[in-house]
Scaffold this motif. Structure first.
Motif, mmCIF file in Angstrom:
data_model
loop_
_atom_site.group_PDB
_atom_site.id
_atom_site.type_symbol
_atom_site.label_atom_id
_atom_site.label_comp_id
_atom_site.label_asym_id
_atom_site.label_seq_id
_atom_site.Cartn_x
_atom_site.Cartn_y
_atom_site.Cartn_z
ATOM 1 N N TRP A 1 -12.178 1.505 -16.037
ATOM 2 C CA TRP A 1 -11.173 2.214 -15.238
ATOM 3 C C TRP A 1 -11.782 3.202 -14.253
ATOM 4 C CZ3 TRP A 1 -6.316 0.600 -14.932
ATOM 5 C CH2 TRP A 1 -5.850 -0.247 -15.935
ATOM 6 N N THR A 2 -13.109 3.315 -14.244
ATOM 7 C CA THR A 2 -13.769 4.107 -13.210
ATOM 8 C C THR A 2 -13.983 3.295 -11.941
ATOM 9 O OG1 THR A 2 -15.972 3.510 -14.039
ATOM 10 C CG2 THR A 2 -14.952 5.517 -14.930
ATOM 11 N N ARG A 3 -13.649 2.010 -11.977
ATOM 12 C CA ARG A 3 -13.804 1.123 -10.824
ATOM 13 C C ARG A 3 -12.441 0.891 -10.171
ATOM 14 N NH1 ARG A 3 -18.397 -1.968 -11.827
ATOM 15 N NH2 ARG A 3 -18.179 -2.735 -9.686
ATOM 16 N N PRO A 4 -12.402 0.528 -8.882
ATOM 17 C CA PRO A 4 -11.103 0.345 -8.200
ATOM 18 C C PRO A 4 -10.340 -0.906 -8.613
ATOM 19 C CG PRO A 4 -12.932 -0.128 -6.707
ATOM 20 C CD PRO A 4 -13.531 0.454 -7.941
ATOM 21 N N ALA A 5 -11.032 -1.946 -9.093
ATOM 22 C CA ALA A 5 -10.370 -3.232 -9.379
ATOM 23 C C ALA A 5 -9.207 -3.110 -10.361
ATOM 24 C CB ALA A 5 -11.403 -4.251 -9.878
ATOM 25 N N PRO A 6 -9.382 -2.464 -11.530
ATOM 26 C CA PRO A 6 -8.233 -2.405 -12.455
ATOM 27 C C PRO A 6 -7.064 -1.607 -11.903
ATOM 28 C CG PRO A 6 -10.040 -1.062 -13.261
ATOM 29 C CD PRO A 6 -10.578 -1.868 -12.138
ATOM 30 N N TRP A 7 -7.329 -0.580 -11.108
ATOM 31 C CA TRP A 7 -6.239 0.221 -10.541
ATOM 32 C C TRP A 7 -5.469 -0.584 -9.502
ATOM 33 C CZ3 TRP A 7 -4.814 4.341 -13.050
ATOM 34 C CH2 TRP A 7 -5.750 5.024 -13.828
ATOM 35 N N TRP A 8 -6.176 -1.373 -8.718
ATOM 36 C CA TRP A 8 -5.505 -2.223 -7.737
ATOM 37 C C TRP A 8 -4.636 -3.250 -8.453
ATOM 38 C CZ3 TRP A 8 -4.662 -1.869 -2.716
ATOM 39 C CH2 TRP A 8 -4.200 -3.000 -2.028
ATOM 40 N N ARG A 9 -5.157 -3.838 -9.504
ATOM 41 C CA ARG A 9 -4.392 -4.844 -10.243
ATOM 42 C C ARG A 9 -3.237 -4.220 -11.011
ATOM 43 N NH1 ARG A 9 -10.089 -7.965 -11.205
ATOM 44 N NH2 ARG A 9 -9.862 -9.297 -9.359
ATOM 45 N N LEU A 10 -3.387 -2.982 -11.429
ATOM 46 C CA LEU A 10 -2.269 -2.274 -12.043
ATOM 47 C C LEU A 10 -1.160 -2.062 -11.008
ATOM 48 C CD1 LEU A 10 -0.964 -0.728 -14.376
ATOM 49 C CD2 LEU A 10 -2.227 1.312 -13.627
ATOM 50 N N ALA A 11 -1.545 -1.760 -9.770
ATOM 51 C CA ALA A 11 -0.555 -1.590 -8.700
ATOM 52 C C ALA A 11 0.185 -2.906 -8.440
ATOM 53 C CB ALA A 11 -1.234 -1.099 -7.423
ATOM 54 N N ILE A 12 -0.508 -4.038 -8.532
ATOM 55 C CA ILE A 12 0.155 -5.340 -8.381
ATOM 56 C C ILE A 12 1.184 -5.539 -9.479
ATOM 57 C CG2 ILE A 12 -0.203 -7.840 -8.498
ATOM 58 C CD1 ILE A 12 -2.899 -7.427 -7.145
ATOM 59 N N VAL A 13 0.827 -5.201 -10.718
ATOM 60 C CA VAL A 13 1.753 -5.317 -11.846
ATOM 61 C C VAL A 13 2.982 -4.442 -11.620
ATOM 62 C CG1 VAL A 13 2.052 -4.811 -14.310
ATOM 63 C CG2 VAL A 13 -0.020 -5.969 -13.514
ATOM 64 N N ILE A 14 2.773 -3.222 -11.137
ATOM 65 C CA ILE A 14 3.898 -2.317 -10.892
ATOM 66 C C ILE A 14 4.788 -2.851 -9.779
ATOM 67 C CG2 ILE A 14 4.507 -0.012 -10.056
ATOM 68 C CD1 ILE A 14 1.983 1.025 -11.464
#
Length: 244
Positions: free
Chosen positions: A4-17
């Protein structure tokens, strides 16, 4: 180090939202391709987040399924904007009015989520994971959706929303016209599927241009790992009978 220190999971979390919120606000049923494609995106990226967290990796799992989800949500965005909305600007309806929530749902499902998934496909790993031979498998779902819609309408005339989209309704200009529409869309979907694979290749080239040092460092590491595996295999191989 946490993934979670990387941008990839946050971007994919935004897709889920984006996909989840669009589905929650929508009053459309599952007979719409829009809803089905967003459900696929929601399920895939939610599962990808779980996988990435458990494995501690920024690489998304099941790349062939990821490519299929990218194709389906891209079809949703293009068909909605070009065929259904006739290229009109979707932003004015987001400000106010009785249909504001539905307009926001439509915007999330038809615009925000498709764009975010395309950015994910172009910019995030894994790269070079799609294959040209995946195209027939990917296309089975949208083509099958059209066929199932026509068969269902013929077998169950009282089914609600028999034809979710006008280009599937033979009551407009007949069955031959619908067959032509499906054939035309199939050709366009083939081109679009090829573009999805091409974007995967383009993403690889972009990453190599932006991060040449990482690509150069990865090559020797791969070669070293291959050489080590070869040596290990040789060392474990049994000696010839005459040398025992």
């Amino acid at each position: 180090m946490s993934v979670w220190t990387r941008p990839a999971p946050w971007w994919r979390l935004a897709i889920v939202i984006s996909a989840g919120l669009g589905l929650i606000l929508s009053n459309s049923s599952l007979v719409y391709f829009t809803v089905e494609s967003n459900v696929i995106v929601l399920g895939y990226f939610a599962s990808a987040l779980y996988w990435m967290t458990r494995r501690g990796t920024v690489d998304a799992p099941a790349p062939r399924l990821r490519g299929a989800a990218t194709l389906y949500i891209t079809i949703t965005g293009l068909v909605a904007h070009i065929l259904l909305n006739h290229g009109e600007n979707p932003l004015p309806g987001l400000g106010s009015g009785p249909a504001q929530l539905q307009n926001w749902s439509s915007f999330l499902l038809h615009y925000t989520t498709p764009v975010m998934v395309l950015v994910d496909w172009l910019c995030l790993k894994p790269r070079n994971a799609s294959r040209w031979r995946d195209l027939p498998l990917w296309l089975a779902f949208p083509v099958g959706y059209a066929v199932v819609t026509e068969v269902r309408a013929a077998l169950f005339p009282s089914f609600p929303l028999k034809y979710p989209y006008f280009f599937l309704d033979p009551g407009i200009e007949g069955h031959a016209w619908v067959a032509g529409q499906i054939a035309q869309l199939t050709v366009e979907f083939v081109v679009l599927a090829a573009a999805v694979v091409g974007l995967d290749r383009l993403g690889t080239l972009v990453n190599r241009r932006l991060f040449p040092a990482a690509a150069t460092a990865a090559a020797p590491a791969t070669a070293t790992a291959t050489a080590t595996a070869t040596l290990d295999t040789s060392a474990k191989a049994p000696a010839p009978a005459g040398e025992r």
